[in-house]
Scaffold this motif. Sequence first.
Motif, PDB file in Angstrom:
ATOM      1  N   GLN A   1      -8.493   4.900  -4.276  1.00  0.00           N
ATOM      2  CA  GLN A   1      -7.781   3.633  -4.110  1.00  0.00           C
ATOM      3  C   GLN A   1      -7.631   2.924  -5.448  1.00  0.00           C
ATOM      4  O   GLN A   1      -6.546   2.444  -5.802  1.00  0.00           O
ATOM      5  CB  GLN A   1      -8.537   2.728  -3.146  1.00  0.00           C
ATOM      6  CG  GLN A   1      -8.002   1.300  -3.077  1.00  0.00           C
ATOM      7  CD  GLN A   1      -8.895   0.379  -2.281  1.00  0.00           C
ATOM      8  OE1 GLN A   1      -9.054   0.547  -1.079  1.00  0.00           O
ATOM      9  NE2 GLN A   1      -9.495  -0.612  -2.934  1.00  0.00           N
TER      10      GLN A   1
ATOM     11  N   HIS B   1      -5.997  -3.798   2.332  1.00  0.00           N
ATOM     12  CA  HIS B   1      -7.362  -3.895   1.817  1.00  0.00           C
ATOM     13  C   HIS B   1      -7.598  -5.282   1.250  1.00  0.00           C
ATOM     14  O   HIS B   1      -6.662  -6.067   1.055  1.00  0.00           O
ATOM     15  CB  HIS B   1      -7.678  -2.789   0.795  1.00  0.00           C
ATOM     16  CG  HIS B   1      -6.840  -2.787  -0.425  1.00  0.00           C
ATOM     17  ND1 HIS B   1      -6.974  -3.699  -1.439  1.00  0.00           N
ATOM     18  CD2 HIS B   1      -5.844  -1.956  -0.820  1.00  0.00           C
ATOM     19  CE1 HIS B   1      -6.108  -3.441  -2.397  1.00  0.00           C
ATOM     20  NE2 HIS B   1      -5.403  -2.384  -2.050  1.00  0.00           N
TER      21      HIS B   1
ATOM     22  N   GLY C   1       0.798  -1.222   0.000  1.00  0.00           N
ATOM     23  CA  GLY C   1       0.000   0.000   0.000  1.00  0.00           C
ATOM     24  C   GLY C   1       0.826   1.264   0.000  1.00  0.00           C
ATOM     25  O   GLY C   1       2.003   1.281  -0.338  1.00  0.00           O
TER      26      GLY C   1
ATOM     27  N   GLU D   1      -5.640  -6.942  -1.890  1.00  0.00           N
ATOM     28  CA  GLU D   1      -4.282  -7.396  -1.593  1.00  0.00           C
ATOM     29  C   GLU D   1      -4.308  -8.661  -0.744  1.00  0.00           C
ATOM     30  O   GLU D   1      -3.625  -9.639  -1.051  1.00  0.00           O
ATOM     31  CB  GLU D   1      -3.520  -6.314  -0.812  1.00  0.00           C
ATOM     32  CG  GLU D   1      -3.214  -5.048  -1.556  1.00  0.00           C
ATOM     33  CD  GLU D   1      -2.631  -3.985  -0.649  1.00  0.00           C
ATOM     34  OE1 GLU D   1      -1.962  -3.086  -1.186  1.00  0.00           O
ATOM     35  OE2 GLU D   1      -2.848  -4.034   0.581  1.00  0.00           O
TER      36      GLU D   1
ATOM     37  N   SER E   1      -0.995  -6.424   4.495  1.00  0.00           N
ATOM     38  CA  SER E   1      -1.872  -5.804   3.500  1.00  0.00           C
ATOM     39  C   SER E   1      -2.900  -4.926   4.201  1.00  0.00           C
ATOM     40  O   SER E   1      -3.163  -5.087   5.399  1.00  0.00           O
ATOM     41  CB  SER E   1      -2.568  -6.863   2.650  1.00  0.00           C
ATOM     42  OG  SER E   1      -3.313  -7.743   3.459  1.00  0.00           O
TER      43      SER E   1
END
Length: 311
Positions: A209, A245, A105, A248, A243
């Motif tokens: 995102q 979210h 991220g 991922e 991760s």
Amino acid sequence: MAQTPPLAHTTVLLAEAVDALLQAGAGAVGARCWVDATFGRGGHSRRILESMGAQDRLVVFDKDPEAIAAARALDDARMEIRHEGFAQLAALGPASADGVLMDLGVSSPQIDDARRGFSFRMDGPLDMRMDSTRGQTVAQWLEHADEGEIAEVIREYGEERFARGIAKAIVARRQERGPLARTAELAALVAGAVKRHEPGQNPATRTFQALRIFINGELEELRQALDASLTVLKPGGRLVVISFHSLEDRIVKRFIEAHARQHYDRRNPLATPVPLRLRALGRVKPSAAEVAANPRARSAIMRIAERTEVA
């Protein structure tokens, strides 16, 4: 003129991640090699360096020039710095690493620096590139992408149910007043197109995102890096991935599961099964105390696996 202080970054699951990584092959003799595949601002790397011996080595990867500058500032001869994405992990060679850490991220300094264009809360150029020295910006892509392409990206990478309406609004804005160039413009446009969103979440969250993941090729790079980890890890070496979210984490979870079981050739039941290559060691989430101190930790999931044998 006073200098702007460096933007702060609180490393998520700092102790847990480094402790899990360094347990790889506990008791082994000789120099060790660790990999911080996403240096960021160096929180994990600093802690790894504190625990390393004089002959040990730490290899760090990052695409962000500012992260590379922060790594060079550590000025530690045991550290090798690579200004490239962690998809290049395989270049380290087979069975060369005792542990690989990936903290996925975007980092807080990237989000909090309006010039980078990652945040919908501050106005800045619509950029979002992890490596600001190469590749097209989000603004450049949105200037030419058609409505279907924009909708597909926002739907696939942002899991946004109003993706079609957002794409339609972006194209209409482009036709009426020219291309979007600023984060505030995009955030306002998305807010007008999203009819409902999760309480406490900015309506632009999923769109920003999605565009960030797409413009940086983050999910494909993650898949490449995970595949490479099987090559570079020594037997007993650890893979530690944090991760933030579901997209991922789903990739990481499925990767570990796929390599933590034996595979049989259904066309030839007498054939020797392909041996498992990873042993899943579980997952860790931040404590309530960590989330209270750092709200950005709330969505983090850390998965740990151990390399079994070299195929």
